[in-house]
Design a protein around this motif. Sequence first.
Motif, PDB file in Angstrom:
ATOM      1  N   LYS A  57      -8.702   0.291  -4.466  1.00  0.00           N
ATOM      2  CA  LYS A  57     -10.213   0.407  -3.839  1.00  0.00           C
ATOM      3  C   LYS A  57     -10.076   1.364  -2.781  1.00  0.00           C
ATOM      4  O   LYS A  57     -10.919   2.390  -2.524  1.00  0.00           O
ATOM      5  CB  LYS A  57     -11.024  -0.912  -3.697  1.00  0.00           C
ATOM      6  CG  LYS A  57     -12.298  -0.547  -3.779  1.00  0.00           C
ATOM      7  CD  LYS A  57     -12.977  -0.170  -5.327  1.00  0.00           C
ATOM      8  CE  LYS A  57     -14.622   0.190  -5.245  1.00  0.00           C
ATOM      9  NZ  LYS A  57     -14.850   0.637  -6.556  1.00  0.00           N
ATOM     10  N   GLU A  58      -9.561   0.556  -1.747  1.00  0.00           N
ATOM     11  CA  GLU A  58      -9.372   1.560  -0.572  1.00  0.00           C
ATOM     12  C   GLU A  58      -8.684   2.873  -0.584  1.00  0.00           C
ATOM     13  O   GLU A  58      -8.925   3.808   0.176  1.00  0.00           O
ATOM     14  CB  GLU A  58      -8.548   0.552   0.450  1.00  0.00           C
ATOM     15  CG  GLU A  58      -9.160  -0.906   1.026  1.00  0.00           C
ATOM     16  CD  GLU A  58      -8.320  -1.497   2.062  1.00  0.00           C
ATOM     17  OE1 GLU A  58      -7.321  -1.352   2.100  1.00  0.00           O
ATOM     18  OE2 GLU A  58      -9.045  -2.417   2.410  1.00  0.00           O
ATOM     19  N   LEU A  59      -7.768   3.046  -1.856  1.00  0.00           N
ATOM     20  CA  LEU A  59      -7.011   4.325  -1.734  1.00  0.00           C
ATOM     21  C   LEU A  59      -8.005   5.219  -2.654  1.00  0.00           C
ATOM     22  O   LEU A  59      -7.773   6.558  -2.500  1.00  0.00           O
ATOM     23  CB  LEU A  59      -5.595   3.933  -2.411  1.00  0.00           C
ATOM     24  CG  LEU A  59      -4.709   3.530  -1.683  1.00  0.00           C
ATOM     25  CD1 LEU A  59      -3.532   3.085  -2.712  1.00  0.00           C
ATOM     26  CD2 LEU A  59      -4.221   4.248  -0.394  1.00  0.00           C
ATOM     27  N   GLY A  60      -9.225   4.850  -2.926  1.00  0.00           N
ATOM     28  CA  GLY A  60     -10.219   5.726  -3.634  1.00  0.00           C
ATOM     29  C   GLY A  60      -9.832   6.106  -5.109  1.00  0.00           C
ATOM     30  O   GLY A  60     -10.363   6.934  -5.445  1.00  0.00           O
TER      31      GLY A  60
ATOM     32  N   LYS B   9       0.768   4.414  -2.897  1.00  0.00           N
ATOM     33  CA  LYS B   9       0.635   5.880  -2.133  1.00  0.00           C
ATOM     34  C   LYS B   9       1.816   6.571  -2.746  1.00  0.00           C
ATOM     35  O   LYS B   9       1.638   8.066  -3.041  1.00  0.00           O
ATOM     36  CB  LYS B   9       0.653   5.941  -0.580  1.00  0.00           C
ATOM     37  CG  LYS B   9      -0.679   5.204   0.018  1.00  0.00           C
ATOM     38  CD  LYS B   9      -0.612   5.455   1.472  1.00  0.00           C
ATOM     39  CE  LYS B   9      -1.939   5.062   2.165  1.00  0.00           C
ATOM     40  NZ  LYS B   9      -1.721   5.253   3.785  1.00  0.00           N
TER      41      LYS B   9
ATOM     42  N   ILE C  36     -15.017  -7.729  -4.547  1.00  0.00           N
ATOM     43  CA  ILE C  36     -14.283  -6.435  -4.102  1.00  0.00           C
ATOM     44  C   ILE C  36     -14.152  -5.119  -4.735  1.00  0.00           C
ATOM     45  O   ILE C  36     -13.452  -4.391  -4.184  1.00  0.00           O
ATOM     46  CB  ILE C  36     -12.768  -7.079  -3.995  1.00  0.00           C
ATOM     47  CG1 ILE C  36     -12.063  -7.063  -5.426  1.00  0.00           C
ATOM     48  CG2 ILE C  36     -12.714  -8.476  -2.992  1.00  0.00           C
ATOM     49  CD1 ILE C  36     -10.786  -7.553  -5.269  1.00  0.00           C
TER      50      ILE C  36
ATOM     51  N   ARG D 222      -3.907   7.249  -6.356  1.00  0.00           N
ATOM     52  CA  ARG D 222      -5.199   7.681  -6.440  1.00  0.00           C
ATOM     53  C   ARG D 222      -5.620   8.893  -7.365  1.00  0.00           C
ATOM     54  O   ARG D 222      -6.564   9.193  -7.678  1.00  0.00           O
ATOM     55  CB  ARG D 222      -5.682   7.956  -4.987  1.00  0.00           C
ATOM     56  CG  ARG D 222      -4.910   9.102  -4.435  1.00  0.00           C
ATOM     57  CD  ARG D 222      -5.356   9.458  -3.091  1.00  0.00           C
ATOM     58  NE  ARG D 222      -6.587   9.743  -2.884  1.00  0.00           N
ATOM     59  CZ  ARG D 222      -7.539  10.030  -1.757  1.00  0.00           C
ATOM     60  NH1 ARG D 222      -6.731   9.863  -0.721  1.00  0.00           N
ATOM     61  NH2 ARG D 222      -8.871  10.331  -1.832  1.00  0.00           N
TER      62      ARG D 222
ATOM     63  N   THR E 170      -6.098  -4.855  -6.127  1.00  0.00           N
ATOM     64  CA  THR E 170      -7.256  -4.253  -6.341  1.00  0.00           C
ATOM     65  C   THR E 170      -8.052  -3.787  -5.324  1.00  0.00           C
ATOM     66  O   THR E 170      -8.465  -2.615  -5.101  1.00  0.00           O
ATOM     67  CB  THR E 170      -8.309  -5.361  -7.282  1.00  0.00           C
ATOM     68  OG1 THR E 170      -7.844  -6.032  -8.352  1.00  0.00           O
ATOM     69  CG2 THR E 170      -9.577  -4.780  -7.472  1.00  0.00           C
ATOM     70  N   ILE E 171      -7.842  -4.599  -4.283  1.00  0.00           N
ATOM     71  CA  ILE E 171      -8.177  -4.033  -2.921  1.00  0.00           C
ATOM     72  C   ILE E 171      -7.652  -2.685  -2.348  1.00  0.00           C
ATOM     73  O   ILE E 171      -8.371  -2.018  -1.888  1.00  0.00           O
ATOM     74  CB  ILE E 171      -8.277  -5.246  -1.872  1.00  0.00           C
ATOM     75  CG1 ILE E 171      -8.934  -6.522  -2.114  1.00  0.00           C
ATOM     76  CG2 ILE E 171      -8.413  -4.750  -0.282  1.00  0.00           C
ATOM     77  CD1 ILE E 171      -8.723  -7.666  -1.074  1.00  0.00           C
ATOM     78  N   ILE E 172      -6.446  -3.028  -2.472  1.00  0.00           N
ATOM     79  CA  ILE E 172      -5.590  -1.687  -1.881  1.00  0.00           C
ATOM     80  C   ILE E 172      -6.156  -0.413  -3.017  1.00  0.00           C
ATOM     81  O   ILE E 172      -6.385   0.634  -2.206  1.00  0.00           O
ATOM     82  CB  ILE E 172      -4.075  -1.862  -2.361  1.00  0.00           C
ATOM     83  CG1 ILE E 172      -3.645  -3.005  -1.006  1.00  0.00           C
ATOM     84  CG2 ILE E 172      -3.371  -0.626  -1.793  1.00  0.00           C
ATOM     85  CD1 ILE E 172      -2.305  -3.441  -1.315  1.00  0.00           C
TER      86      ILE E 172
ATOM     87  N   GLU F 202       0.813  -1.292   0.128  1.00  0.00           N
ATOM     88  CA  GLU F 202       0.016   0.224   0.173  1.00  0.00           C
ATOM     89  C   GLU F 202       0.811   1.188   0.018  1.00  0.00           C
ATOM     90  O   GLU F 202       0.524   2.071  -0.549  1.00  0.00           O
ATOM     91  CB  GLU F 202      -0.961  -0.111   1.335  1.00  0.00           C
ATOM     92  CG  GLU F 202      -1.763   1.284   1.203  1.00  0.00           C
ATOM     93  CD  GLU F 202      -2.911   1.383   2.422  1.00  0.00           C
ATOM     94  OE1 GLU F 202      -3.579   2.178   2.566  1.00  0.00           O
ATOM     95  OE2 GLU F 202      -2.839  -0.047   3.138  1.00  0.00           O
TER      96      GLU F 202
END
Length: 222
Positions: A91-94, A62, A114, A67, A87-89, A58
Motif C-alpha cells: 500500500k505504501e509503495l502505491g 522495491k 490497512i 509498484r 500488505t502495508i508495504i 520493503e
Amino acid sequence: MKLKKEFAVIGLGRFGGSIVRSLTEQGMEVMAIDMNEDRVNEFATTATQAVIADTTDENVLKSLGIRNFDHVIVAIGDNIQSSILTTIILKELGVEHITVKAQNDYHEKVLRKIGADHVVHPERDMGRRIAHYIVSTNVLDYLELSEEYSIVEVMVNDILAGYTLVELDIRAKYGLNIVAIKRGKEIIVSPLANDPLQLNDILIIIGADTDINRFEKKVLVE
C-alpha cells in the motif's frame, strides 16, 4: 498501452499456486514469489518469472519493481503477521490493486483497515474464480460446473452495449450460450436474439472454460 495485465502472486501454497496457474492459462504476465525455494522452483516454468523473496522487506519489494504491477495478490499461508506487513508495504509503495487471502474474520478486518482492495477466504473462494474476478472487472461471478465447464456472470461493457445477440453471434464465435440476462431487477430467460444489450446488463453464460477464457480476452479484459 500494455497488451497484457501484469500480476504478482506472493505465496505459492495451494491457493496462491492455483491463482498463478489460472492467470497464466488466461495469458497474463505473472511473477510468482515465495520464500520457499522448492515452491518457487515448482512454478519456474509456469509463471512468467518465479522469485525467492522476503516480501516483508520493503527494499526487496522495491527491487522487484512491485509498484509497476497492475495487481498484486497476497496469498501468504499461516503467517498472518507477514501477510499484514506485506500488505502495508504494498500500500505504501502505491500498488494500484491489492487482493489478500484472509485466514479468519479478524484477519479480514485488519486487512480492510490497512487498505486491501479485495479480501478473500480460500475456504469460500476458489482460486480459479478469484483469477477471473481480478483479470476482468466485468466478470461478476464464476461457478465451476466441472473441471471443464462453468457458468459465468458478465457485465455488459461499452464493447458489447448496443449490439443484439444476433450481431454478437457469441455462440458461433465462442461456443458459449447466453441462458439469461439480468436487467435491473428483471431476469430475462431465453432472451430475444434481436434485443439490443444495454450497458450494465448482466449476461449469464455457460460454456467450456477454454471458450470462456477466449471470450474474456477478446471483449472483457480492460
